[in-house]
Design an enzyme around this catalytic site. Structure first.
Site, PDB file in Angstrom:
ATOM      1  N   LYS A 111      40.924   2.577 -38.789  1.00 62.74           N
ATOM      2  CA  LYS A 111      40.361   3.079 -37.532  1.00 62.74           C
ATOM      3  C   LYS A 111      41.429   3.281 -36.458  1.00 62.74           C
ATOM      4  O   LYS A 111      41.254   4.083 -35.553  1.00 62.74           O
ATOM      5  CB  LYS A 111      39.260   2.134 -37.020  1.00 62.74           C
ATOM      6  CG  LYS A 111      38.002   2.183 -37.866  1.00 62.74           C
ATOM      7  CD  LYS A 111      36.785   1.679 -37.127  1.00 62.74           C
ATOM      8  CE  LYS A 111      35.542   1.856 -37.982  1.00 62.74           C
ATOM      9  NZ  LYS A 111      34.301   1.523 -37.305  1.00 62.74           N
ATOM     10  N   LYS A 192      34.835   6.901 -47.733  1.00 62.90           N
ATOM     11  CA  LYS A 192      33.431   6.494 -47.749  1.00 62.90           C
ATOM     12  C   LYS A 192      32.629   7.342 -46.764  1.00 62.90           C
ATOM     13  O   LYS A 192      33.167   7.807 -45.749  1.00 62.90           O
ATOM     14  CB  LYS A 192      33.287   5.006 -47.429  1.00 62.90           C
ATOM     15  CG  LYS A 192      33.512   4.631 -45.993  1.00 62.90           C
ATOM     16  CD  LYS A 192      32.876   3.287 -45.658  1.00 62.90           C
ATOM     17  CE  LYS A 192      32.889   3.148 -44.137  1.00 62.90           C
ATOM     18  NZ  LYS A 192      31.957   2.282 -43.545  1.00 62.90           N
ATOM     19  N   LYS A 195      29.229   7.311 -40.563  1.00 67.00           N
ATOM     20  CA  LYS A 195      28.526   7.966 -39.461  1.00 67.00           C
ATOM     21  C   LYS A 195      29.467   8.386 -38.346  1.00 67.00           C
ATOM     22  O   LYS A 195      29.103   9.185 -37.489  1.00 67.00           O
ATOM     23  CB  LYS A 195      27.407   7.058 -38.931  1.00 67.00           C
ATOM     24  CG  LYS A 195      27.859   5.698 -38.406  1.00 67.00           C
ATOM     25  CD  LYS A 195      26.666   4.977 -37.786  1.00 67.00           C
ATOM     26  CE  LYS A 195      26.437   3.596 -38.362  1.00 67.00           C
ATOM     27  NZ  LYS A 195      27.391   2.594 -37.960  1.00 67.00           N
TER      28      LYS A 195
HETATM   29  P1  ATP Z   1      31.376   3.528 -38.749  1.00 67.55           P
HETATM   30  O1  ATP Z   1      31.742   4.762 -39.491  1.00 67.55           O
HETATM   31  O2  ATP Z   1      30.930   3.770 -37.338  1.00 67.55           O
HETATM   32  O3  ATP Z   1      32.364   2.426 -38.889  1.00 67.55           O
HETATM   33  P2  ATP Z   1      29.603   2.930 -40.878  1.00 67.55           P
HETATM   34  O4  ATP Z   1      28.881   4.167 -41.257  1.00 67.55           O
HETATM   35  O5  ATP Z   1      30.694   2.442 -41.736  1.00 67.55           O
HETATM   36  O6  ATP Z   1      30.051   3.029 -39.392  1.00 67.55           O
HETATM   37  P3  ATP Z   1      28.525   0.335 -40.249  1.00 67.55           P
HETATM   38  O7  ATP Z   1      27.636   0.126 -39.102  1.00 67.55           O
HETATM   39  O8  ATP Z   1      29.932  -0.062 -40.073  1.00 67.55           O
HETATM   40  O9  ATP Z   1      28.483   1.844 -40.744  1.00 67.55           O
HETATM   41  O10 ATP Z   1      27.931  -0.364 -41.537  1.00 67.55           O
HETATM   42  C1  ATP Z   1      26.647  -0.866 -41.667  1.00 67.55           C
HETATM   43  C2  ATP Z   1      26.449  -1.295 -43.099  1.00 67.55           C
HETATM   44  O11 ATP Z   1      26.397  -0.156 -43.943  1.00 67.55           O
HETATM   45  C3  ATP Z   1      27.562  -2.190 -43.645  1.00 67.55           C
HETATM   46  O12 ATP Z   1      27.001  -3.184 -44.463  1.00 67.55           O
HETATM   47  C4  ATP Z   1      28.397  -1.254 -44.457  1.00 67.55           C
HETATM   48  O13 ATP Z   1      29.084  -1.908 -45.483  1.00 67.55           O
HETATM   49  C5  ATP Z   1      27.335  -0.314 -45.011  1.00 67.55           C
HETATM   50  N1  ATP Z   1      27.897   0.994 -45.301  1.00 67.55           N
HETATM   51  C6  ATP Z   1      28.413   1.867 -44.401  1.00 67.55           C
HETATM   52  N2  ATP Z   1      28.841   2.981 -45.007  1.00 67.55           N
HETATM   53  C7  ATP Z   1      28.605   2.801 -46.333  1.00 67.55           C
HETATM   54  C8  ATP Z   1      28.835   3.612 -47.490  1.00 67.55           C
HETATM   55  N3  ATP Z   1      29.393   4.795 -47.388  1.00 67.55           N
HETATM   56  N4  ATP Z   1      28.459   3.118 -48.695  1.00 67.55           N
HETATM   57  C9  ATP Z   1      27.883   1.902 -48.800  1.00 67.55           C
HETATM   58  N5  ATP Z   1      27.636   1.100 -47.748  1.00 67.55           N
HETATM   59  C10 ATP Z   1      27.997   1.531 -46.531  1.00 67.55           C
END
Ligand code: ATP
Ligand code: LTN
Length: 327
Positions: A111, A192, A195
């Site tokens: 990040k 991955k 969002k």
């Molecule tokens: P950001 O991109 O803003 O960091 P994010 O999409 O990674 O956000 P988080 O709020 O950080 O989402 O994650 C919430 C939950 O969703 C966590 O348990 C994370 O491991 C899971 N998660 C997020 N993205 C994925 C993905 N691509 N595949 C599986 N699990 C995910």
């Protein structure tokens, strides 16, 4: 019955990655465990957020928890900042976390990469996440694969605190089932699905309309072959789509591969879109109903009160042991 805790950041539109990697397991675990699910707004501000967007996303994530099937009668649903103990234990644990440990965190490196200025909160964020978990004495933490390193640090901190101040914290285990632990981007299967990705074509948002969902899936990157085969190393893009199909339809990877044997990518993608639309349409309808009613505010107030009771107890016990003068 285990104490379960997890959180999702209101840092953008929730994606199918969040649903498959995290929420599906929340819904499953709530029936047989004492569950706490929160919207981690204090974590979201570790990268800049517009105030209006933060407000909207926080309510949106809370409403999506319910729309995806979390039942507030079974699980405690709340907003992290409504429970003051998170920020306070976060600070106490920050003083017990080593710089070297934080420097090793890959999420921080990812990040912070390429940014001119990075807030210190992004660096110390894993200590706050440890606080979230340890406050509730959670034994099980359902998360996606990307959170493995943060969980390991949480365990180390729990053990360190227990050694220093006497047994107090439960050392938590992760709950990371193999299927769907890492849903990849639609435009680049080496990253991955996230969002916060500036390209909306890279993710499926849970609130995308059926038209948008179909368009995004039809444009998802694939290799130049034709076979719908599951080989994460050789065919990472198609393998990702197969995993998404399996998770959304509730079938195995082998079932999907067998079903599309001898068929091209076009037909597979079309059916994948049908499966995703069928999954998301009822969630979206429930979401709209929840946003239109006043129930959410009441549920969140109630959740924060229940969570505060548990969290304050742990925090006060620790403060006493650390030598703080108690009021
Ligand atoms: P950001 O991109 O803003 O960091 P994010 O999409 O990674 O956000 P988080 O709020 O950080 O989402 O994650 C919430 C939950 O969703 C966590 O348990 C994370 O491991 C899971 N998660 C997020 N993205 C994925 C993905 N691509 N595949 C599986 N699990 C995910
Ligand atoms: N760091 C996590 C979100 C998160 C979390 C938590 C997950 C914050 N606190 C406590 C599980 C338990 C993330 O970025 N996905």
């Amino acid at each position: 019955m285990a104490r379960v805790l997890s959180g999702i950041q209101p840092s953008g539109q929730l994606t199918l990655g969040n649903y498959i990697g995290a929420m599906l397991n929340f819904v499953k675990l709530q029936h047989e465990n004492d569950c706490y699910f929160m919207v981690v707004d204090l974590h979201a501000i570790t990268v800049p957020q517009e105030p209006e967007a933060l407000l909207e996303q926080t309510e949106s994530v809370a409403a999506l928890y319910l729309a995806c099937g979390i039942d507030p009668k079974l699980a405690t649903v709340f907003i992290q900042s409504h429970v003051r103990a998170h920020a306070e234990l976060g600070w106490l644990l920050t003083t017990m976390t080593y710089m070297g440990e934080l420097e090793r965190m890959t999420q921080f490196k990812d990040k912070a990469m390429g940014k001119d200025s990075v807030g210190a909160g992004l660096f110390v964020y894993p200590s706050l996440m440890a606080a979230d978990i340890l406050l509730y004495q959670a034994g099980l933490v359902p998360v996606g694969d990307d959170q493995r390193q943060h969980l390991e640090l949480t365990r180390d901190l729990a053990i360190r605190m227990n050694n220093r101040f006497g047994e107090l914290f439960t050392v938590p285990d992760g709950y990371i089932p193999p299927v769907g632990k890492r849903v990849m981007s639609l435009d680049d299967a080496s990253k991955k699905m996230s969002k916060s990705n500036p390209n909306p074509g890279s993710y499926i948002a849970l609130l995308d309309s059926p038209d948008v969902l179909r368009k995004k899936l039809s444009r998802a990157v694939t290799d130049s072959g034709r076979e719908v085969q599951y080989h994460p190393e050789e065919k990472p893009e198609v393998s990702n789509l197969i995993s998404i199909y399996a998770a959304c339809a509730g079938v195995s990877i082998e079932d999907v591969v067998r079903r599309f044997e001898g068929q091209g990518y076009g037909n597979f993608k079309k059916e994948l879109a049908d499966v995703v639309v069928t999954l998301l349409e009822p969630i979206q309808k429930k979401y709209r109903d929840i946003r239109e009613s006043n129930d959410l505010r009441v549920i969140l107030r109630d959740g924060a009160a229940r969570a505060s009771e548990v969290a304050d107890k742990t925090l006060n016990q620790l403060k006493e042991r650390m030598g703080f003068l108690m009021p």
